[in-house]
Scaffold this active site. Structure first.
Site, PDB file in Angstrom:
ATOM      1  N   SER A  17      -7.480   8.883  -2.655  1.00 48.73           N
ATOM      2  CA  SER A  17      -6.843   9.954  -3.431  1.00 48.73           C
ATOM      3  C   SER A  17      -7.270   9.850  -4.901  1.00 48.73           C
ATOM      4  O   SER A  17      -7.350  10.836  -5.609  1.00 48.73           O
ATOM      5  CB  SER A  17      -5.328   9.814  -3.342  1.00 48.73           C
ATOM      6  OG  SER A  17      -4.954   8.515  -3.768  1.00 48.73           O
ATOM      7  N   TYR A  48      -1.136  10.593  -3.385  1.00 53.95           N
ATOM      8  CA  TYR A  48      -0.824  10.947  -2.004  1.00 53.95           C
ATOM      9  C   TYR A  48       0.535  10.364  -1.566  1.00 53.95           C
ATOM     10  O   TYR A  48       1.056  10.736  -0.532  1.00 53.95           O
ATOM     11  CB  TYR A  48      -1.891  10.359  -1.070  1.00 53.95           C
ATOM     12  CG  TYR A  48      -3.087  11.251  -0.790  1.00 53.95           C
ATOM     13  CD1 TYR A  48      -3.433  12.305  -1.629  1.00 53.95           C
ATOM     14  CD2 TYR A  48      -3.882  11.018   0.340  1.00 53.95           C
ATOM     15  CE1 TYR A  48      -4.542  13.097  -1.354  1.00 53.95           C
ATOM     16  CE2 TYR A  48      -4.979  11.813   0.620  1.00 53.95           C
ATOM     17  CZ  TYR A  48      -5.310  12.846  -0.232  1.00 53.95           C
ATOM     18  OH  TYR A  48      -6.397  13.639   0.047  1.00 53.95           O
ATOM     19  N   CYS A  80      -7.878   3.957   1.418  1.00 50.11           N
ATOM     20  CA  CYS A  80      -6.541   4.344   0.959  1.00 50.11           C
ATOM     21  C   CYS A  80      -5.585   4.045   2.114  1.00 50.11           C
ATOM     22  O   CYS A  80      -5.765   4.573   3.221  1.00 50.11           O
ATOM     23  CB  CYS A  80      -6.565   5.833   0.650  1.00 50.11           C
ATOM     24  SG  CYS A  80      -4.951   6.570   0.341  1.00 50.11           S
ATOM     25  N   ASN A  81      -4.629   3.182   1.872  1.00 45.77           N
ATOM     26  CA  ASN A  81      -3.681   2.816   2.946  1.00 45.77           C
ATOM     27  C   ASN A  81      -2.893   4.038   3.404  1.00 45.77           C
ATOM     28  O   ASN A  81      -2.670   4.236   4.594  1.00 45.77           O
ATOM     29  CB  ASN A  81      -2.691   1.758   2.452  1.00 45.77           C
ATOM     30  CG  ASN A  81      -3.337   0.417   2.199  1.00 45.77           C
ATOM     31  OD1 ASN A  81      -3.213  -0.494   3.001  1.00 45.77           O
ATOM     32  ND2 ASN A  81      -4.038   0.269   1.096  1.00 45.77           N
ATOM     33  N   THR A  82      -2.473   4.858   2.437  1.00 45.28           N
ATOM     34  CA  THR A  82      -1.646   6.021   2.762  1.00 45.28           C
ATOM     35  C   THR A  82      -2.402   6.980   3.676  1.00 45.28           C
ATOM     36  O   THR A  82      -1.861   7.460   4.686  1.00 45.28           O
ATOM     37  CB  THR A  82      -1.249   6.753   1.451  1.00 45.28           C
ATOM     38  OG1 THR A  82      -0.812   5.782   0.506  1.00 45.28           O
ATOM     39  CG2 THR A  82      -0.164   7.770   1.694  1.00 45.28           C
ATOM     40  N   CYS A 192      -1.621  -0.990  -0.928  1.00 41.99           N
ATOM     41  CA  CYS A 192      -2.178   0.206  -1.576  1.00 41.99           C
ATOM     42  C   CYS A 192      -3.404  -0.274  -2.324  1.00 41.99           C
ATOM     43  O   CYS A 192      -3.349  -1.301  -3.023  1.00 41.99           O
ATOM     44  CB  CYS A 192      -1.156   0.795  -2.547  1.00 41.99           C
ATOM     45  SG  CYS A 192      -1.825   2.062  -3.643  1.00 41.99           S
ATOM     46  N   HIS A 194      -4.743   0.673  -4.880  1.00 38.50           N
ATOM     47  CA  HIS A 194      -4.633   0.678  -6.343  1.00 38.50           C
ATOM     48  C   HIS A 194      -4.080  -0.650  -6.894  1.00 38.50           C
ATOM     49  O   HIS A 194      -4.341  -0.990  -8.042  1.00 38.50           O
ATOM     50  CB  HIS A 194      -3.688   1.795  -6.805  1.00 38.50           C
ATOM     51  CG  HIS A 194      -4.341   3.137  -6.897  1.00 38.50           C
ATOM     52  ND1 HIS A 194      -4.641   3.885  -5.785  1.00 38.50           N
ATOM     53  CD2 HIS A 194      -4.756   3.854  -7.968  1.00 38.50           C
ATOM     54  CE1 HIS A 194      -5.201   5.016  -6.176  1.00 38.50           C
ATOM     55  NE2 HIS A 194      -5.282   5.022  -7.485  1.00 38.50           N
TER      56      HIS A 194
HETATM   57  N1  DGL Z   1      -4.750   4.193  -3.017  1.00 38.50           N
HETATM   58  C1  DGL Z   1      -3.807   4.774  -2.151  1.00 38.50           C
HETATM   59  C2  DGL Z   1      -3.314   3.801  -1.091  1.00 38.50           C
HETATM   60  O1  DGL Z   1      -3.954   2.814  -0.824  1.00 38.50           O
HETATM   61  C3  DGL Z   1      -2.646   5.569  -2.603  1.00 38.50           C
HETATM   62  C4  DGL Z   1      -2.312   6.078  -3.835  1.00 38.50           C
HETATM   63  C5  DGL Z   1      -1.631   7.405  -3.852  1.00 38.50           C
HETATM   64  O2  DGL Z   1      -2.356   8.384  -3.897  1.00 38.50           O
HETATM   65  O3  DGL Z   1      -0.392   7.453  -3.860  1.00 38.50           O
HETATM   66  O4  DGL Z   1      -2.299   4.032  -0.489  1.00 38.50           O
END
Ligand code: DGL
Length: 270
Positions: A17, A48, A80-82, A192, A194
């Site tokens: 994201s 996301y 991205c985990n989400t 996540c 990030h």
């Molecule tokens: N980097 C994303 C993850 O690993 C999520 C960040 C987001 O867009 O909320 O979930």
């Protein structure tokens, strides 16, 4: 997952994201050096973390369809985990190239913890996901799994990588519920992509001797299992970044990627 052979272009598509996928890119770029990377950040819909599973799934289908129409993708990494928990494994049915993702490594944390208290940091959508909920429930009898979901933390990580100063007290406030715990987690899952970007800040505000776990290592294992890597094919490397919305951060984002060997920066209209 089906075994797949590399197509001539050796192109790996990385999706997030925002900028969290850079933590995955940093890790794999030196392992598979003779590969073109395309990184797409869906900044039009960032973050996301509170979006529905269905919205994310449909969005990813659109993105992967368009990207694979224009490029010969050998492997897609949902960094991205989400987005991974919202779309995998179902999304694989729509494409012929292999698609891998990242998941919070709860099972690994179970192996590592000494005090049986685990922390799980992830977005709201990740934490609400059925599979994640089932996993938490499965270990409930023996282990305490404390969760925190925070879009704010994602935004702070994004700001930090763009070079902005972030206020440590803002991070501290997010962890307020944990400071009241009788037993603090000795193992924390960074669910996540990030969050590794603010690992130093987390180390400052949380008690010492915490084992932080992210999904990077898992991705390499899955990677190697699913790819036949041909290191001789490519003669000229061209890494591309796509963003989905022009905003005030775009110049900084461009500079960030150019420092990381990306040479093309372009708007992906969708
Ligand atoms: N980097 C994303 C993850 O690993 C999520 C960040 C987001 O867009 O909320 O979930």
């Amino acid at each position: 997952m089906k075994k797949s052979f590399l197509k001539p272009q050796n192109t790996i598509f990385i999706f997030d994201s925002g900028l969290g996928g850079i933590t995955i890119y940093n890790y794999i770029k030196n392992i598979f050096f003779n590969i073109n990377f395309i990184y797409l950040l869906d900044n039009k819909y960032f973050p996301y973390g509170n979006k529905s599973k269905n919205f994310i799934f449909q969005r990813l289908i659109k993105i992967l369809k368009k990207i694979s129409y224009h490029y010969n993708i050998s492997l897609a990494i949902i960094a991205c985990n989400t987005a991974s928990v919202s779309s995998l494994p179902k999304i694989r049915n729509y494409f012929t190239f292999p698609i891998i993702g990242v998941n919070p490594v709860i099972n690994l944390a179970i192996k590592k913890t000494q005090n049986n208290v685990i922390g799980l940091l992830a977005t709201n959508t990740t934490l609400r996901n059925d599979k994640i909920q089932k996993t938490i429930h499965f270990f409930k009898k023996k282990y305490e799994i404390k969760t925190i979901s925070s879009s704010k933390l994602v935004l702070l990580a994004e700001k930090k990588i763009l070079g902005y100063d972030i206020i440590i007290n803002e991070i501290k406030k997010i962890f307020k519920p944990w400071y009241a715990l009788k037993v603090f987690p000795d193992t924390i899952v960074l669910g996540c992509t990030h969050f590794p970007l603010i690992l130093n800040e987390l180390k400052i505000i949380l008690p010492q001797k915490i084992c932080f776990l992210d999904s990077k290592k898992n991705i390499i294992l899955t990677f190697k299992k699913n790819m036949n890597y041909n290191s001789n094919i490519l003669s000229r490397k061209k890494n591309i970044v796509f963003y989905t919305k022009k905003n005030k951060y775009i110049k900084k984002i461009k500079n960030l990627f150019f420092k990381k060997n990306f040479t093309v920066f372009s708007n992906f209209i969708l």
